[in-house]
Design a protein around this motif. Structure first.
Motif, PDB file in Angstrom:
ATOM      1  N   ILE A   6      -4.963   6.427   9.278  1.00 32.06           N
ATOM      2  CA  ILE A   6      -3.662   6.451   8.626  1.00 32.06           C
ATOM      3  C   ILE A   6      -3.786   5.929   7.199  1.00 32.06           C
ATOM      4  CG2 ILE A   6      -2.883   4.147   9.265  1.00 32.06           C
ATOM      5  CD1 ILE A   6      -0.766   7.282   9.358  1.00 32.06           C
ATOM      6  N   ALA A   7      -3.045   6.554   6.299  1.00 29.14           N
ATOM      7  CA  ALA A   7      -3.052   6.087   4.919  1.00 29.14           C
ATOM      8  C   ALA A   7      -2.430   4.709   4.846  1.00 29.14           C
ATOM      9  CB  ALA A   7      -2.259   7.064   4.049  1.00 29.14           C
ATOM     10  N   MET A   8      -2.993   3.851   4.056  1.00 33.65           N
ATOM     11  CA  MET A   8      -2.451   2.513   3.959  1.00 33.65           C
ATOM     12  C   MET A   8      -1.496   2.429   2.787  1.00 33.65           C
ATOM     13  SD  MET A   8      -5.811   0.573   2.681  1.00 33.65           S
ATOM     14  CE  MET A   8      -6.645   1.075   4.137  1.00 33.65           C
ATOM     15  N   SER A   9      -0.622   1.491   2.896  1.00 34.97           N
ATOM     16  CA  SER A   9       0.463   1.369   1.942  1.00 34.97           C
ATOM     17  C   SER A   9       0.181   0.261   0.944  1.00 34.97           C
ATOM     18  CB  SER A   9       1.763   1.076   2.690  1.00 34.97           C
ATOM     19  OG  SER A   9       2.725   0.606   1.789  1.00 34.97           O
ATOM     20  N   ALA A  10       0.540   0.519  -0.298  1.00 35.50           N
ATOM     21  CA  ALA A  10       0.464  -0.523  -1.318  1.00 35.50           C
ATOM     22  C   ALA A  10       1.805  -1.205  -1.505  1.00 35.50           C
ATOM     23  CB  ALA A  10       0.014   0.081  -2.637  1.00 35.50           C
ATOM     24  N   GLY A  11       2.741  -0.936  -0.614  1.00 35.23           N
ATOM     25  CA  GLY A  11       4.091  -1.462  -0.759  1.00 35.23           C
ATOM     26  C   GLY A  11       4.344  -2.678   0.082  1.00 35.23           C
ATOM     27  N   GLN A  12       5.604  -2.862   0.454  1.00 36.10           N
ATOM     28  CA  GLN A  12       6.026  -4.074   1.130  1.00 36.10           C
ATOM     29  C   GLN A  12       6.008  -3.852   2.628  1.00 36.10           C
ATOM     30  OE1 GLN A  12       9.842  -4.614  -0.573  1.00 36.10           O
ATOM     31  NE2 GLN A  12       9.071  -5.348  -2.513  1.00 36.10           N
ATOM     32  N   ALA A  13       4.852  -3.918   3.260  1.00 37.01           N
ATOM     33  CA  ALA A  13       4.752  -3.747   4.703  1.00 37.01           C
ATOM     34  C   ALA A  13       4.796  -5.101   5.376  1.00 37.01           C
ATOM     35  CB  ALA A  13       3.460  -3.023   5.068  1.00 37.01           C
ATOM     36  N   GLN A  14       5.339  -5.103   6.603  1.00 41.98           N
ATOM     37  CA  GLN A  14       5.290  -6.312   7.400  1.00 41.98           C
ATOM     38  C   GLN A  14       3.921  -6.396   8.046  1.00 41.98           C
ATOM     39  OE1 GLN A  14       8.786  -4.891   9.510  1.00 41.98           O
ATOM     40  NE2 GLN A  14       9.695  -6.886   9.178  1.00 41.98           N
ATOM     41  N   GLY A  23      -8.465  -1.294  -4.326  1.00 46.72           N
ATOM     42  CA  GLY A  23      -8.208   0.079  -3.911  1.00 46.72           C
ATOM     43  C   GLY A  23      -8.143   0.189  -2.404  1.00 46.72           C
ATOM     44  N   PHE A  24      -7.982   1.402  -1.927  1.00 45.14           N
ATOM     45  CA  PHE A  24      -7.875   1.647  -0.490  1.00 45.14           C
ATOM     46  C   PHE A  24      -8.384   3.051  -0.196  1.00 45.14           C
ATOM     47  CE2 PHE A  24      -3.853   2.560  -2.578  1.00 45.14           C
ATOM     48  CZ  PHE A  24      -3.546   3.858  -2.160  1.00 45.14           C
ATOM     49  N   VAL A  25      -8.797   3.262   1.033  1.00 43.77           N
ATOM     50  CA  VAL A  25      -9.284   4.564   1.469  1.00 43.77           C
ATOM     51  C   VAL A  25      -8.795   4.803   2.891  1.00 43.77           C
ATOM     52  CG1 VAL A  25     -11.470   3.639   2.342  1.00 43.77           C
ATOM     53  CG2 VAL A  25     -11.313   6.062   1.719  1.00 43.77           C
ATOM     54  N   SER A  26      -8.474   6.026   3.209  1.00 42.54           N
ATOM     55  CA  SER A  26      -8.053   6.386   4.561  1.00 42.54           C
ATOM     56  C   SER A  26      -8.529   7.794   4.870  1.00 42.54           C
ATOM     57  CB  SER A  26      -6.532   6.303   4.709  1.00 42.54           C
ATOM     58  OG  SER A  26      -5.896   7.291   3.935  1.00 42.54           O
ATOM     59  N   THR A  77      -7.509  10.000   1.928  1.00 38.35           N
ATOM     60  CA  THR A  77      -6.789   9.477   0.769  1.00 38.35           C
ATOM     61  C   THR A  77      -7.602   8.357   0.138  1.00 38.35           C
ATOM     62  OG1 THR A  77      -4.640   9.981   1.749  1.00 38.35           O
ATOM     63  CG2 THR A  77      -4.668   8.393  -0.048  1.00 38.35           C
ATOM     64  N   LEU A  78      -7.742   8.409  -1.180  1.00 39.58           N
ATOM     65  CA  LEU A  78      -8.424   7.366  -1.938  1.00 39.58           C
ATOM     66  C   LEU A  78      -7.509   6.917  -3.051  1.00 39.58           C
ATOM     67  CD1 LEU A  78     -10.918   5.673  -2.760  1.00 39.58           C
ATOM     68  CD2 LEU A  78     -11.631   7.627  -4.171  1.00 39.58           C
ATOM     69  N   GLY A  79      -7.265   5.612  -3.137  1.00 41.40           N
ATOM     70  CA  GLY A  79      -6.444   5.064  -4.204  1.00 41.40           C
ATOM     71  C   GLY A  79      -7.142   3.900  -4.878  1.00 41.40           C
ATOM     72  N   LEU A  80      -6.956   3.767  -6.172  1.00 36.69           N
ATOM     73  CA  LEU A  80      -7.537   2.680  -6.960  1.00 36.69           C
ATOM     74  C   LEU A  80      -6.435   1.971  -7.726  1.00 36.69           C
ATOM     75  CD1 LEU A  80     -10.651   4.571  -8.395  1.00 36.69           C
ATOM     76  CD2 LEU A  80     -10.588   3.029  -6.418  1.00 36.69           C
ATOM     77  N   ARG A  81      -6.560   0.626  -7.846  1.00 35.94           N
ATOM     78  CA  ARG A  81      -5.560  -0.177  -8.529  1.00 35.94           C
ATOM     79  C   ARG A  81      -6.148  -0.756  -9.816  1.00 35.94           C
ATOM     80  NH1 ARG A  81      -5.202  -2.237  -2.984  1.00 35.94           N
ATOM     81  NH2 ARG A  81      -3.403  -1.295  -1.934  1.00 35.94           N
ATOM     82  N   PHE A  82      -5.334  -0.720 -10.866  1.00 37.73           N
ATOM     83  CA  PHE A  82      -5.762  -1.215 -12.173  1.00 37.73           C
ATOM     84  C   PHE A  82      -4.646  -2.073 -12.781  1.00 37.73           C
ATOM     85  CE2 PHE A  82      -7.759   2.925 -11.457  1.00 37.73           C
ATOM     86  CZ  PHE A  82      -9.107   2.624 -11.625  1.00 37.73           C
ATOM     87  N   LEU A  83      -4.983  -2.729 -13.889  1.00 41.37           N
ATOM     88  CA  LEU A  83      -4.007  -3.494 -14.680  1.00 41.37           C
ATOM     89  C   LEU A  83      -3.254  -4.494 -13.810  1.00 41.37           C
ATOM     90  CD1 LEU A  83      -2.562  -0.567 -16.846  1.00 41.37           C
ATOM     91  CD2 LEU A  83      -4.454  -2.117 -17.397  1.00 41.37           C
ATOM     92  N   ASP A  84      -4.010  -5.331 -13.114  1.00 41.28           N
ATOM     93  CA  ASP A  84      -3.409  -6.335 -12.239  1.00 41.28           C
ATOM     94  C   ASP A  84      -2.475  -5.688 -11.223  1.00 41.28           C
ATOM     95  OD1 ASP A  84      -4.734  -8.460 -13.467  1.00 41.28           O
ATOM     96  OD2 ASP A  84      -3.152  -8.662 -14.993  1.00 41.28           O
ATOM     97  N   ASP A  85      -2.919  -4.583 -10.679  1.00 43.42           N
ATOM     98  CA  ASP A  85      -2.199  -3.844  -9.645  1.00 43.42           C
ATOM     99  C   ASP A  85      -0.940  -3.157 -10.149  1.00 43.42           C
ATOM    100  OD1 ASP A  85      -4.128  -4.742  -7.919  1.00 43.42           O
ATOM    101  OD2 ASP A  85      -2.905  -6.373  -7.120  1.00 43.42           O
TER     102      ASP A  85
END
Length: 718
Positions: free
Chosen positions: A21-29, A596-599, A627-635
């Motif tokens: 499952i794709a992981m979330s960069a948001g507000q998950a519990q 970053g994250f990968v799924s 899915t591949l995501g990368l975070r920059f600029l202090d997220d």
């Protein structure tokens, strides 16, 4: 070939699937305890709380079932226009849709239609269905209104209502916690969206306020306007635009410690033209009103462990007015007497109640969560047809009541053993026309979970499910004009009974490759056999009738190309097949290292009629996505890509080879930039290489290259 109407009810018996499952960069519990502390920016959707497995809250990663969660952050990343855009990342889950219509149908493990998948919106069942050239069971819900999706696959969710032999999909609409932080008292979020290839304009205005700790209110207004899109070859796909005006209102009252009263009102108005995706030459306008109202009460307090009481009542209605347009007279329907302005009205009203209590207590070394409850659903279907009787014939009027009671005990021993035992009683009554039927059954469930080492848990389940025949399956009766066939009612249909065996493994680890990283994964295999599976089959001999004016004479028998002549007519009926079988494997997981994250997600499905060995039409082809995501600029900046590969439909019933689809691959790109705590911008490029493809069971080509952009601005006070 039999018409599409006769093909959609097919179901399957076994599925194999793999998905991360794709992981979330948001507000998950997140889970209460992790192997290592999570950085605040890291959020894996499998750590989000799920309730569809047992009605008690636990992270999806800990559920002893095929449970998954789609978070609001995942949806924001993809800017979906339809829920199918996000559900394709969930293992074992596919969708079917007619792109002329914004409605969706959900397929879980090869099972769909007529309530085999229990779709809930804020706990209210969505049972709308019309028979035609698409799915027999759809719902209307715009993704901009959704705050999260909670999914459990298979008939293991015994306590979530009758009929869910495929699984449960619970949609939570947006709420005040989606727009305000815990320390904010009032605020609003204004979102504007724009796009290419038919994606014209989206407006979403959400606002809420907290009145101390005693109450909160929330409201949202959504307007969406889409034009017809072009496929990957640049060909305009006619009548694929639509307009939505929707409003959502919620309140929560807390009159005393532990007590909460909540209410929801969701109103959606869709307007769209539809060519029926048929060769009958008819076009019509649809005006759909899909409304859901809920009222609930809950009492839960840590110092009263024997009472965790939930009472919810709901009313859901869908009204679809189909009005034939001016070009009807030149086609087949015109020759049959249908004229512009003629109408068909489809109405379904669903009234339901759900009551349950969970008592938590210990007996010696065992900890119990004992849930006892019941639910009831009443459906009233009414079809009003002044356009020739086709609508009322294929979607008959009638009433159906589903009621049940259940008991479930989730037992824990130390930290390594869990046992869930449940028993559900179902009863149904159905009536309409001159026919009626009823039935009841007890359905058991037993699950055992063992955790030999920290971070790993194995489980095995045996569960049964019970689905009563629908009004349409029982009462449908009429003659389809072209291709000509007759449909007969069957008041003797037996309910379907699913027998599901499932085994799985849950993995959760932290600090795997670097401090603070998180890895989550779920895998399971299952075998589902359905007794008295309901499907369509030809009954009786073929007979011949005079050709209907407007039908090409080339279909005539004996004197092709000349009038008068005759055409062959077959009769079909919904019947109980001895047994259908579906088997499969599913895997989902995610890795997030902060930067970053990968799924990865993949599904393989198999399903056949056990007696004839013929493939079931509703079994989707293999699918894998990453899915591949990368975070920059202090997220502040997140960029990434999603790849989706779908195999050709290898196994299709002999009578439906025309519906077979080719393999295809899709590439999507996304970017999100958070300017500050108040302003966010999102960009999505879907089908970036303009691939021309048709999703299996869909009627039309899917959109080609589509760009979307959105900006959200938040105003809040503390």
């Amino acid at each position: 070939m039999p018409p599409r109407l006769l093909l959609t009810p097919h179901r399957a018996g076994a599925l194999v699937g793999v998905s991360l499952i794709a992981m979330s960069a948001g507000q998950a519990q997140t889970a209460p305890a992790l192997p290592a502390a999570q950085p605040p920016h890291t959020a894996v959707s499998l750590d989000t709380l799920s309730v569809t497995g047992t009605k008690t809250e636990e992270p999806a990663i800990d559920a002893l079932s095929g449970s998954s969660v789609v978070t609001r952050a995942q949806m924001d990343r993809l800017q979906p226009s339809r829920l199918s855009d996000v559900l394709r990342d969930v293992p074992g889950v596919t969708t079917q849709e007619n792109q002329n219509d914004p409605a969706q149908a959900i397929n879980i493990r090869g099972l769909q239609d007529f309530g085999r998948v229990n779709v809930l919106v804020d706990g209210a069942r969505q049972n709308f269905q019309t028979s035609g050239h698409s799915a027999n069971g759809v719902f209307y819900l715009d993704p901009e209104l959704v705050g999260g999706v909670d999914i459990t696959r298979g008939p293991t969710s015994t306590i979530y209502g009758s009929g869910a032999i495929g699984g449960v999909v619970a949609f939570r609409t947006r709420s005040i916690d989606d727009i305000l932080a815990p320390d904010e008292k009032a605020g609003a979020v204004q979102k504007f969206g724009f796009g290419s290839n038919g994606q014209k304009f989206l407006n979403s205005t959400a606002l809420g306020a907290r009145i101390g700790t005693a109450a909160d209110v929330f409201g949202q207004f959504v307007y969406r306007n889409n034009d017809a899109y072009r496929d990957g070859f640049g060909t305009l796909v006619r009548d694929t635009g639509n307009e939505l005006i929707s409003g959502l209102a919620k309140f929560n009252l807390r009159p005393a410690d532990g007590h909460e009263i909540s209410g929801t009102a969701l109103l959606q108005n869709f307007d769209f033209a539809n060519n029926g995706s048929s060769n009958a030459g008819a076009r019509f306008n649809n005006a759909v009103q899909a409304n859901t109202y809920t009222l609930g009460y809950r009492f839960a307090r840590p110092d009263v462990p024997l009472i965790d009481l939930s009472v919810k009542g709901y009313y859901a209605s869908t009204h679809n007015t189909l009005t034939f347009l001016n070009d009807t007279a030149s086609g087949l329907y015109g020759n049959l007497g249908v004229r512009a302005g003629d109408r068909i009205d489809y109405d379904i009203e669903t009234l339901g109640v759900d009551v349950h209590n969970t008592a938590r207590f210990d007996t010696w070394a065992l900890s119990h969560a004992l849930t006892i409850g019941g639910d009831a659903v009443f459906d009233r279907v009414k079809t009003t047809d002044n356009a020739g009787g086709f609508g009322s014939a294929f979607t008959p009027s009638g009433e159906r009541t589903l009621a049940g009671a259940f008991i479930q005990d989730e037992v824990r021993y130390a930290s390594w053993l869990r046992v869930i035992g449940a028993l559900r009683y179902d009863h149904y009554e159905m009536s309409g026309g001159n026919a009626s039927s009823s039935g009841d059954r007890l359905s058991p469930k037993i699950t055992v979970g063992v955790s030999p080492f920290a971070g790993i848990e194995f489980y095995g389940t045996y569960a049964e499910g019970y689905r009563a025949p629908s009004i349409t399956e029982t009462l449908v009766q009429g003659i389809h004009p072209f291709p000509a066939f007759n449909i007969l009612p069957n008041a003797s249909l037996k309910p379907e009974v699913a027998h599901n065996i499932e085994g799985g493994i849950n993995l959760k680890y932290g600090d795997v490759l670097r401090p603070g990283d998180v890895f989550r994964a779920k895998a399971n295999v299952f075998q589902n056999e359905i007794d008295d599976y309901i499907n369509t089959a030809q009954v009786g001999p073929t007979y011949f009738v005079p050709v209907i004016p407007g039908i090409p004479a080339s279909v005539c028998v004996g004197r092709p190309g000349r009038f008068p002549c005759f055409i062959p007519v077959q009769s079909f009926q919904y019947l109980n097949v001895a047994q259908a079988e579906i088997s499969g494997v599913e895997l989902e997981g995610a890795y997030d290292w902060g930067g970053g994250f990968v799924s990865v997600a993949a599904t393989h499905t198999e399903g056949r009629d056990k007696a004839t060995r013929e493939a079931l039409l509703s079994i989707p082809p293999d699918r894998i996505s990453a899915t591949l995501g990368l975070r920059f600029l202090d997220d502040s900046l997140t960029v990434g890509s999603r790849l989706t590969f779908v195999d050709k439909s290898n196994v299709v019933p002999a009578s439906a080879t025309i519906l077979a689809t080719k393999a295809y691959g899709l590439v999507d790109f996304f970017a999100s930039y958070r300017v500050n705590d108040r302003i966010r911008a999102d960009f999505t490029l879907q089908n970036a290489f303009d691939k021309r493809y048709t999703q299996y069971l869909n009627l039309l080509q899917s959109p080609g290259l589509t760009a979307k952009a959105a900006i959200s601005i938040k105003f809040a006070t503390r």
